[in-house]
Design an enzyme around this catalytic site. Structure first.
Site, PDB file in Angstrom:
ATOM      1  N   ARG A   1       0.854  -1.180   0.000  1.00 38.48           N
ATOM      2  CA  ARG A   1       0.000   0.000   0.000  1.00 38.48           C
ATOM      3  C   ARG A   1       0.892   1.233   0.000  1.00 38.48           C
ATOM      4  O   ARG A   1       1.992   1.227   0.576  1.00 38.48           O
ATOM      5  CB  ARG A   1      -0.923   0.029   1.220  1.00 38.48           C
ATOM      6  CG  ARG A   1      -2.070  -0.966   1.175  1.00 38.48           C
ATOM      7  CD  ARG A   1      -3.074  -0.641   0.087  1.00 38.48           C
ATOM      8  NE  ARG A   1      -4.248  -1.505   0.114  1.00 38.48           N
ATOM      9  CZ  ARG A   1      -4.366  -2.633  -0.552  1.00 38.48           C
ATOM     10  NH1 ARG A   1      -3.343  -3.060  -1.308  1.00 38.48           N
ATOM     11  NH2 ARG A   1      -5.480  -3.347  -0.496  1.00 38.48           N
TER      12      ARG A   1
ATOM     13  N   GLU B   1      -4.557   7.379  -4.950  1.00 41.34           N
ATOM     14  CA  GLU B   1      -4.782   6.650  -6.196  1.00 41.34           C
ATOM     15  C   GLU B   1      -6.143   7.011  -6.782  1.00 41.34           C
ATOM     16  O   GLU B   1      -7.125   7.076  -6.024  1.00 41.34           O
ATOM     17  CB  GLU B   1      -4.714   5.135  -5.951  1.00 41.34           C
ATOM     18  CG  GLU B   1      -3.343   4.666  -5.533  1.00 41.34           C
ATOM     19  CD  GLU B   1      -3.254   3.167  -5.295  1.00 41.34           C
ATOM     20  OE1 GLU B   1      -2.164   2.668  -4.975  1.00 41.34           O
ATOM     21  OE2 GLU B   1      -4.293   2.473  -5.418  1.00 41.34           O
TER      22      GLU B   1
ATOM     23  N   HIS C   1      -1.442  -0.013  -9.795  1.00 38.90           N
ATOM     24  CA  HIS C   1      -2.015  -0.924  -8.796  1.00 38.90           C
ATOM     25  C   HIS C   1      -2.633  -2.158  -9.470  1.00 38.90           C
ATOM     26  O   HIS C   1      -3.845  -2.386  -9.394  1.00 38.90           O
ATOM     27  CB  HIS C   1      -3.063  -0.207  -7.940  1.00 38.90           C
ATOM     28  CG  HIS C   1      -3.248  -0.859  -6.601  1.00 38.90           C
ATOM     29  ND1 HIS C   1      -3.586  -0.167  -5.456  1.00 38.90           N
ATOM     30  CD2 HIS C   1      -3.150  -2.162  -6.210  1.00 38.90           C
ATOM     31  CE1 HIS C   1      -3.686  -0.995  -4.442  1.00 38.90           C
ATOM     32  NE2 HIS C   1      -3.417  -2.217  -4.880  1.00 38.90           N
TER      33      HIS C   1
END
Length: 321
Positions: free
Chosen positions: A238, A267, A286
């Protein structure tokens, strides 16, 4: 009356169809764009269940508006996008999708490590932009992966899966974890190390810890300064675990050689983010779990939890705050 589920992304109809007998299904219209906050607030206010993804922030404001909410299923293993403690205090069950994305995420972690080590993206861009004019004796030279030392911070399922791949490259593997895993050490020949020793000894440092208050910002200026100047940092966990300002400074001033990130604190990452100006950074949007097979398996976990709840059963894979 059927309970209502609000799905925060457009999901394939073959995945959603089994829910329609048990639920009144409402779903956001886009698979690629996040549901707006005001729409989520409105939908949550009358939903019995929410199906969320990692970019949907379910905080106390949302929970306070969701008077009928009893279940949140999150399409991820991590659940830092949800205030689980606040949800549990309101009697709301939260579930995640463990076990089904381990190998896929390990593949991506090792792929990002190799791409960063050899600057594959930079080499490709040079070719595509017409800047490759001749073979050079030291052109496009990178860092060897085979035989290097890999330090894994967070030795859970994904960490173990990455370690198995690293052993195929004859890497010396160090790991740092909340608890030692002696049986694993005996099986694979990896070695436990304190974080400072791991950082100082590793050619590659891979971040795989879960995001929580304990790990937030755990890789900052001090930790980056402990790495080798030739060291490469890889984060597929993360974004908030790594201090992005400190990382920018370490990369800009060559305190470390390079970094590869699949995750960011915010994000989608803003295009004007300072990190994106750096040539020694490899970035991905991601995609750790992004294979069709794995994403469908994650969806199936969520559907099973929703179906169990509709039958009056306890859903599997509940998480606690």
């Amino acid at each position: 009356m059927k309970p209502t589920v609000y799905i925060c992304r457009q999901m394939p109809e073959d995945v959603v169809a089994p829910l329609r007998d048990q639920y009144e299904v409402r779903m956001w219209e886009s698979a690629s764009e996040a549901v707006p906050r005001d729409v989520l607030m409105k939908e949550a206010a009358s939903a019995d269940a929410l199906w969320t993804v990692i970019s949907d922030q379910i905080d106390e404001e949302i929970l306070d508006a969701a008077a009928e909410l009893k279940l949140i299923v999150n399409m991820a293993v991590g659940y830092n996008n949800i205030d689980v403690k606040a949800a549990n205090a309101r009697g709301i069950i939260v579930t995640n999708t463990p076990d089904v994305l381990t190998e896929t995420t390990a593949d991506l972690a090792f792929a990002l490590l190799m791409a960063t080590a050899r600057d594959l993206i930079g080499a490709e861009n040079t070719l595509r932009e017409g800047r490759w004019t001749s073979w050079e004796p030291l052109g496009f030279t990178g860092t060897d992966v085979y035989g290097a030392t890999l330090g894994i911070v967070g030795m859970g399922r994904i960490g173990e899966a990455v370690m198995r791949r690293a052993k195929g490259f004859d890497m010396d593997v160090l790991y740092h974890n909340r608890s030692r895993k002696s049986e694993m050490e005996d099986m694979y020949g990896c070695r436990y190390a304190e974080l400072s020793d791991l950082l100082a000894s590793s050619d590659f440092v891979l971040i795989l810890v879960p995001f929580n208050e304990e790990t937030k910002g755990m890789i900052g200026e001090k930790e980056l300064a402990q790495m080798k100047e030739s060291g490469i940092l890889i984060n597929v966990a993360r974004g908030g675990i790594v201090d992005e300002d400190a990382l920018f400074d370490a990369l800009r001033t060559k305190k470390i050689h390079a970094a590869g990130l699949d995750v960011f604190e915010t994000e989608p990452v803003p295009l004007d983010h300072p990190l994106l100006t750096l040539p020694n950074l490899t970035v991905l949007p991601h995609i750790g779990s992004a294979t069709v097979k794995t994403r469908k398996a994650m969806m199936k976990r969520n559907v099973e939890a929703l179906q169990a709840f509709a039958r009056g059963e306890e859903p599997n894979h509940q998480v606690q705050g």
